[in-house]
Design a protein around this motif. Structure first.
Motif, short mmCIF file in Angstrom:
data_model
loop_
_atom_site.label_atom_id
_atom_site.label_comp_id
_atom_site.label_asym_id
_atom_site.label_seq_id
_atom_site.Cartn_x
_atom_site.Cartn_y
_atom_site.Cartn_z
N LEU A 1 0.82 -1.21 0.00
CA LEU A 1 0.00 0.00 0.00
C LEU A 1 0.86 1.26 0.00
O LEU A 1 0.54 2.24 -0.67
N ALA A 2 1.97 1.23 0.74
CA ALA A 2 2.88 2.38 0.76
C ALA A 2 3.40 2.68 -0.64
O ALA A 2 3.47 3.84 -1.05
N VAL A 3 3.75 1.63 -1.37
CA VAL A 3 4.27 1.81 -2.74
C VAL A 3 3.18 2.37 -3.65
O VAL A 3 3.40 3.37 -4.36
N VAL A 4 2.02 1.75 -3.64
CA VAL A 4 0.94 2.13 -4.55
C VAL A 4 0.47 3.56 -4.28
O VAL A 4 0.32 4.37 -5.22
N VAL A 5 0.24 3.90 -3.02
CA VAL A 5 -0.26 5.23 -2.68
C VAL A 5 0.75 6.31 -3.05
O VAL A 5 0.40 7.35 -3.64
N THR A 6 2.01 6.07 -2.72
CA THR A 6 3.05 7.07 -3.01
C THR A 6 3.19 7.30 -4.51
O THR A 6 3.26 8.45 -4.97
N PRO B 1 10.06 20.67 -8.58
CA PRO B 1 9.48 19.51 -9.24
C PRO B 1 9.73 18.20 -8.49
O PRO B 1 8.95 17.25 -8.61
N VAL B 2 10.80 18.15 -7.72
CA VAL B 2 11.10 16.92 -6.96
C VAL B 2 10.10 16.76 -5.82
O VAL B 2 9.56 15.67 -5.60
N VAL B 3 9.85 17.84 -5.10
CA VAL B 3 8.88 17.78 -4.00
C VAL B 3 7.49 17.39 -4.51
O VAL B 3 6.77 16.62 -3.87
N ILE B 4 7.11 17.91 -5.68
CA ILE B 4 5.80 17.57 -6.25
C ILE B 4 5.70 16.08 -6.51
O ILE B 4 4.68 15.45 -6.21
N SER B 5 6.75 15.48 -7.05
CA SER B 5 6.69 14.05 -7.34
C SER B 5 6.62 13.22 -6.07
O SER B 5 6.15 12.07 -6.08
N LEU C 1 14.23 -4.19 4.95
CA LEU C 1 13.10 -4.35 4.03
C LEU C 1 12.46 -3.01 3.72
O LEU C 1 12.16 -2.70 2.55
N ALA C 2 12.27 -2.18 4.75
CA ALA C 2 11.68 -0.86 4.54
C ALA C 2 12.59 0.01 3.67
O ALA C 2 12.12 0.79 2.84
N LEU C 3 13.92 -0.13 3.84
CA LEU C 3 14.87 0.63 3.03
C LEU C 3 14.79 0.21 1.56
O LEU C 3 14.78 1.07 0.67
N ALA C 4 14.72 -1.10 1.32
CA ALA C 4 14.64 -1.58 -0.07
C ALA C 4 13.36 -1.09 -0.74
O ALA C 4 13.38 -0.60 -1.88
N VAL C 5 12.25 -1.21 -0.02
CA VAL C 5 10.97 -0.74 -0.56
C VAL C 5 10.99 0.77 -0.72
O VAL C 5 10.51 1.32 -1.73
N GLY C 6 11.54 1.48 0.26
CA GLY C 6 11.59 2.93 0.21
C GLY C 6 12.43 3.44 -0.95
O GLY C 6 12.02 4.38 -1.65
N MET C 7 13.58 2.85 -1.17
CA MET C 7 14.44 3.27 -2.28
C MET C 7 13.77 3.02 -3.63
O MET C 7 13.76 3.88 -4.52
N ALA C 8 13.20 1.82 -3.79
CA ALA C 8 12.52 1.51 -5.05
C ALA C 8 11.36 2.47 -5.29
O ALA C 8 11.16 2.96 -6.41
N THR C 9 10.60 2.74 -4.24
CA THR C 9 9.46 3.66 -4.35
C THR C 9 9.91 5.08 -4.66
O THR C 9 9.33 5.77 -5.50
N SER C 10 10.97 5.52 -3.99
CA SER C 10 11.46 6.88 -4.18
C SER C 10 11.94 7.11 -5.61
O SER C 10 11.57 8.11 -6.24
N PHE C 11 12.72 6.21 -6.14
CA PHE C 11 13.21 6.37 -7.52
C PHE C 11 12.06 6.26 -8.52
O PHE C 11 11.99 7.05 -9.47
N ALA C 12 11.15 5.32 -8.28
CA ALA C 12 10.03 5.15 -9.21
C ALA C 12 9.12 6.37 -9.22
O ALA C 12 8.71 6.85 -10.29
N THR C 13 8.80 6.89 -8.05
CA THR C 13 7.88 8.04 -8.00
C THR C 13 8.55 9.29 -8.56
O THR C 13 7.89 10.14 -9.16
N PHE C 14 9.87 9.39 -8.41
CA PHE C 14 10.58 10.52 -9.00
C PHE C 14 10.49 10.48 -10.53
O PHE C 14 10.11 11.47 -11.16
N PHE C 15 10.84 9.35 -11.13
CA PHE C 15 10.85 9.26 -12.58
C PHE C 15 9.45 9.38 -13.17
O PHE C 15 9.26 10.02 -14.20
#
Length: 256
Positions: free
Chosen positions: A26-31, A59-63, A115-129
């Motif tokens: 849910l954290a990934v999808v919502v973000t 633009p980074v904060v918006i993403s 685990l939270a770091l792995a998910v967080g990093m993947a989510t952060s890069f994906a939501t940025f791009f």
């Protein structure tokens, strides 16, 4: 029990509980969803925005706009990882298997944090791009000054939110009580304290307000915050350390 066995045990506990898996998902999808949507809306409405907002447009904060709701799922994840064993009574079995309580708690923190770091990093890069793709010509590139730091910081921020929640849950030992305090604190109280003139100086040192500075690239007009992006993340890390130390103190002194 050997350290490797303790790590395997904690990993098995996390992945075998459906609620922890769902909260991370849910954290990934919502973000991602909210960040992408708001980036697209911002691109369409940019010319209608007040001049002040256009001058300080980040633009980074918006993403990363979806992070505000995505972090709530990370809070639930952190609380459930710790308090599930208390609510089910399995904590007695766990402490019998791992009698050294420091080893028990900090192994759990290490596994869940990784685990939270792995998910967080993947989510952060994906939501940025995704966000920058929606912003089009208004967007930033990963190589622009401060952008990579902000994206990496987004992943670190998500991990620290989960770890802070674990520390609070270890102190309170109740999922309902922990969530009843953390949810309104991060979703309501923190934002009020940080945006009201009388309490702004205090609010900027709260964990989420300080930590979120790492994701900011363009400073606001008249921004007088006395610390920078890494300083803010450091303040958040101190909050996390204090929460985990409190959780360990309670676990060490109280019966299961």
């Amino acid at each position: 029990m050997a350290a490797v066995q303790v790590i395997r045990s904690e990993w098995t506990k996390i992945r075998s509980v459906a609620s922890t898996v769902w909260t991370l998902s849910l954290a990934v999808v919502v973000t991602l969803a909210l960040g992408t949507l708001l980036s697209a809306l911002t691109r369409n409405q940019f010319q209608d925005m007040p001049l002040r907002e256009r001058l300080t447009f980040d633009p980074v904060v918006i993403s990363f706009a979806g992070m505000a709701l995505g972090q709530l799922a990370l809070i639930v994840f952190g609380v459930l990882v710790v308090s599930n064993e208390y609510s089910t009574g399995m904590i007695r079995v766990s402490l019998a298997a791992v009698p050294r309580r420091g080893t028990f708690l900090f192994t759990k923190v290490a596994v869940a944090g990784a685990l939270a770091l792995a998910v967080g990093m993947a989510t952060s890069f994906a939501t940025f791009f995704l966000g920058q793709a929606m912003l089009g010509p208004l967007g930033a590139r990963i190589g622009d000054p401060g952008v990579l730091r902000a994206v990496i910081g987004g992943g670190l921020y998500m991990m620290l939110i989960a770890l802070f929640s674990m520390g609070v849950a270890a102190m309170l030992r109740s999922p309902m009580l922990s969530l009843g305090i953390l949810m309104p604190f991060f979703f309501l109280i923190s934002n009020i304290l940080a945006n009201v003139d009388a309490t702004k100086r205090i609010g900027r040192y709260l964990p989420d307000q300080a930590g979120s500075r790492i994701m900011q690239v363009v400073p606001g007009l008249g921004d007088d915050t006395p610390y920078g992006p890494w300083g803010g993340l450091g303040i958040m890390a101190l909050w996390v350390a204090a929460a985990l130390a409190g959780g360990y103190a309670v676990l060490r002194k109280r019966d299961a």
